[in-house]
Design a protein around this motif. Structure first.
Motif, short mmCIF file in Angstrom:
data_model
loop_
_atom_site.label_atom_id
_atom_site.label_comp_id
_atom_site.label_asym_id
_atom_site.label_seq_id
_atom_site.Cartn_x
_atom_site.Cartn_y
_atom_site.Cartn_z
N ARG A 111 1.00 -1.14 0.02
CA ARG A 111 0.06 0.05 -0.04
C ARG A 111 0.85 1.35 -0.18
NH1 ARG A 111 -1.16 0.92 6.05
NH2 ARG A 111 0.61 -0.32 6.76
N TYR A 112 0.34 2.40 -0.09
CA TYR A 112 1.06 3.68 -0.51
C TYR A 112 1.81 4.11 1.03
CZ TYR A 112 1.98 8.49 -0.63
OH TYR A 112 2.52 9.81 -0.54
N LYS A 158 1.45 5.39 -9.15
CA LYS A 158 1.91 6.78 -9.57
C LYS A 158 2.40 7.52 -8.24
CE LYS A 158 -0.40 7.34 -13.97
NZ LYS A 158 -1.35 8.11 -14.86
N ARG A 159 1.60 7.16 -7.23
CA ARG A 159 1.85 8.02 -6.02
C ARG A 159 3.15 7.49 -5.36
NH1 ARG A 159 -2.94 7.86 -2.13
NH2 ARG A 159 -1.71 9.05 -1.02
N ASP A 208 -3.16 -1.21 -9.55
CA ASP A 208 -3.59 -0.02 -9.14
C ASP A 208 -2.67 0.78 -9.62
OD1 ASP A 208 -4.92 1.81 -7.97
OD2 ASP A 208 -4.32 1.26 -5.67
N ASP A 209 -3.16 1.55 -10.92
CA ASP A 209 -2.48 2.76 -11.26
C ASP A 209 -2.15 3.80 -10.62
OD1 ASP A 209 -1.81 1.18 -13.77
OD2 ASP A 209 -3.75 2.16 -14.75
N LEU A 210 -3.29 4.48 -9.88
CA LEU A 210 -3.07 5.62 -8.88
C LEU A 210 -1.94 5.37 -8.05
CD1 LEU A 210 -4.11 8.51 -8.12
CD2 LEU A 210 -5.76 7.20 -6.89
N ALA A 211 -2.22 4.26 -7.15
CA ALA A 211 -1.30 3.87 -6.00
C ALA A 211 0.30 3.87 -6.75
CB ALA A 211 -1.75 2.63 -5.43
#
Length: 157
Positions: free
Chosen positions: A82-83, A114-115, A109-112
């Motif tokens: 996880r982030y 990228k972050r 999970d593209d958003l996680a």
């Protein structure tokens, strides 16, 4: 017993118990060739089959550093689920360690993703290091003084 005649395109049917006789009947070939290795085993000349090396007990000279000195950089392997896990990883880069980060669980999970990469790039940029993708779902982050070569070394086939 005469050796079977094999014509091109056919396969001979030889009983498993008859192959030593067949081999011995060939001109210039004898059973003595087979018996030699077994004779050495019976005499104790060869190593026993149940001997092995325990790799856990094996140690090398200079293991852990040159002349007993502590190592400067460690290569650490991490998994990110996880982030929030990234905060713990950036401290290792600040401390001078090299990180191999497996992000397989977040690959979809593209958003996680990228972050996480943005956070790692920021931390590495702050300490003067480098970050790159080195394999499928594996990132490498290095501290100052260590640059990642983007060109892969490929073996010959």
């Amino acid at each position: 017993m005469s050796p079977p005649v094999v014509t091109p395109g056919s396969s001979p049917a030889i009983h498993l118990n008859s192959w030593p006789r067949l081999w011995a009947s060939q001109k210039g070939c004898g059973i003595a060739f087979i018996k030699k290795p077994f004779r050495r085993l019976a005499e104790g000349g060869a190593a026993e089959a149940d001997t092995y090396i325990d790799l856990a007990e094996l140690s090398f000279e200079g293991e852990g550093g040159a002349l007993g000195e502590p190592v400067e950089h460690l290569v650490k392997v991490a998994e990110v689920y996880r982030y929030e896990d990234v905060g713990d990883l950036t401290t290792h880069v600040y401390n001078g360690n090299i990180l191999l980060i497996d992000y397989t669980s977040l690959a979809s999970d593209d958003l996680a993703l990228k972050r996480i990469t943005a956070e790692l790039k920021s931390a590495v940029r702050d300490c003067g290091g480098d970050v790159a993708v080195v394999g499928k779902n594996i990132l490498m982050a290095t501290p100052a003084g260590i640059k990642i070569d983007r060109a892969k070394i490929k073996g010959a086939f």
